[in-house]
Design a protein around this motif. Structure first.
Motif, PDB file in Angstrom:
ATOM      1  N   GLY A  82      21.964  18.931   7.590  1.00 47.13           N
ATOM      2  CA  GLY A  82      20.963  19.665   6.816  1.00 47.13           C
ATOM      3  C   GLY A  82      20.679  21.037   7.388  1.00 47.13           C
ATOM      4  N   GLY A  83      20.520  21.123   8.713  1.00 46.20           N
ATOM      5  CA  GLY A  83      20.293  22.410   9.354  1.00 46.20           C
ATOM      6  C   GLY A  83      21.493  23.333   9.197  1.00 46.20           C
ATOM      7  N   PHE A  84      22.676  22.762   9.308  1.00 42.81           N
ATOM      8  CA  PHE A  84      23.904  23.546   9.132  1.00 42.81           C
ATOM      9  C   PHE A  84      23.968  24.132   7.723  1.00 42.81           C
ATOM     10  CE2 PHE A  84      28.337  23.343   7.559  1.00 42.81           C
ATOM     11  CZ  PHE A  84      28.845  24.424   8.264  1.00 42.81           C
ATOM     12  N   LEU A  85      23.666  23.308   6.723  1.00 41.18           N
ATOM     13  CA  LEU A  85      23.696  23.792   5.338  1.00 41.18           C
ATOM     14  C   LEU A  85      22.670  24.882   5.105  1.00 41.18           C
ATOM     15  CD1 LEU A  85      24.206  20.465   3.322  1.00 41.18           C
ATOM     16  CD2 LEU A  85      25.910  22.202   3.900  1.00 41.18           C
ATOM     17  N   VAL A 107      24.111  26.914   1.874  1.00 46.20           N
ATOM     18  CA  VAL A 107      24.901  26.098   0.955  1.00 46.20           C
ATOM     19  C   VAL A 107      24.058  24.901   0.534  1.00 46.20           C
ATOM     20  CG1 VAL A 107      26.977  24.672   0.757  1.00 46.20           C
ATOM     21  CG2 VAL A 107      27.061  26.813   2.028  1.00 46.20           C
ATOM     22  N   PHE A 108      24.099  24.562  -0.736  1.00 44.39           N
ATOM     23  CA  PHE A 108      23.373  23.407  -1.243  1.00 44.39           C
ATOM     24  C   PHE A 108      24.152  22.126  -0.968  1.00 44.39           C
ATOM     25  CE2 PHE A 108      21.830  26.860  -3.987  1.00 44.39           C
ATOM     26  CZ  PHE A 108      20.471  26.708  -3.791  1.00 44.39           C
ATOM     27  N   SER A 109      23.424  21.033  -0.832  1.00 46.99           N
ATOM     28  CA  SER A 109      24.082  19.757  -0.560  1.00 46.99           C
ATOM     29  C   SER A 109      24.963  19.333  -1.734  1.00 46.99           C
ATOM     30  CB  SER A 109      23.052  18.671  -0.252  1.00 46.99           C
ATOM     31  OG  SER A 109      22.202  18.491  -1.358  1.00 46.99           O
ATOM     32  N   LEU A 112      28.285  20.918  -1.202  1.00 40.07           N
ATOM     33  CA  LEU A 112      29.028  20.202  -0.176  1.00 40.07           C
ATOM     34  C   LEU A 112      29.603  18.910  -0.733  1.00 40.07           C
ATOM     35  CD1 LEU A 112      29.973  19.817   2.734  1.00 40.07           C
ATOM     36  CD2 LEU A 112      27.756  18.767   3.220  1.00 40.07           C
ATOM     37  N   THR A 113      28.827  18.193  -1.532  1.00 39.46           N
ATOM     38  CA  THR A 113      29.310  16.943  -2.127  1.00 39.46           C
ATOM     39  C   THR A 113      30.534  17.199  -2.999  1.00 39.46           C
ATOM     40  OG1 THR A 113      27.063  16.057  -2.119  1.00 39.46           O
ATOM     41  CG2 THR A 113      28.650  14.988  -3.589  1.00 39.46           C
ATOM     42  N   MET A 114      30.469  18.230  -3.832  1.00 38.41           N
ATOM     43  CA  MET A 114      31.583  18.557  -4.711  1.00 38.41           C
ATOM     44  C   MET A 114      32.803  18.987  -3.888  1.00 38.41           C
ATOM     45  SD  MET A 114      31.766  21.318  -7.833  1.00 38.41           S
ATOM     46  CE  MET A 114      31.331  22.677  -6.763  1.00 38.41           C
ATOM     47  N   TRP A 115      32.582  19.812  -2.878  1.00 38.84           N
ATOM     48  CA  TRP A 115      33.687  20.273  -2.037  1.00 38.84           C
ATOM     49  C   TRP A 115      34.305  19.118  -1.267  1.00 38.84           C
ATOM     50  CZ3 TRP A 115      30.839  25.061   0.368  1.00 38.84           C
ATOM     51  CH2 TRP A 115      30.638  26.018  -0.631  1.00 38.84           C
TER      52      TRP A 115
END
Length: 135
Positions: free
Chosen positions: A47-50, A55-57, A60-63
């Motif tokens: 979460g902190g990295f995002l 970047v939204f979670s 990240l899920t899609m990627w």
């Protein structure tokens, strides 16, 4: 490039970005984010990295799904309208119509040949009988 304008510099103030536009992510960046998130997954720092990366979670899920599917080309998928098909579609339809017409002609020709065979067989059978008929 967008510039950051700060109205006040008090604690907890959020900077206002002037002229911000849609971000574009490269394939390399997307891959790096997915790999880094996987590395941080156990420690709970994803979460902190995002947040640091902006970047939204959901991104990240899609990627991740694309990355795990092994589709690097899908990561660089361009948005926008689909390309229009070339004019080969008209040629294809014309050839399909011509093919159907030729198939109909072939069926008719085979029927005529079959009738000619039957007629020939009947005429040959009549030729073997005497002309006067049985007496």
């Amino acid at each position: 490039m967008a510039s950051i304008v700060r109205e006040s510099s008090g604690p907890g103030e959020t900077p206002v970005v002037v002229g911000a536009g849609r971000r574009r992510f490269t394939v390399e960046y997307k891959s790096w984010v997915v790999q880094e998130a996987e590395r941080l997954r156990g420690s709970g720092d994803v979460g902190g990295f995002l947040r640091r990366e902006g970047v939204f979670s959901s991104q990240l899920t899609m990627w991740r799904k694309q990355y795990q599917a092994g589709v690097r080309q899908a990561l660089s998928h361009k948005r926008g309208p689909k390309p229009t098909p070339d004019d080969g579609g008209g040629e294809l339809r014309r050839l399909q119509r011509e093919n159907a017409k030729l198939r109909e002609q072939l069926v008719r020709a085979e029927l005529v040949i079959e009738i000619q065979k039957k007629l020939s067989a009947l005429l040959d059978a009549d030729a073997t009988e005497p002309l006067g008929g049985p007496t």
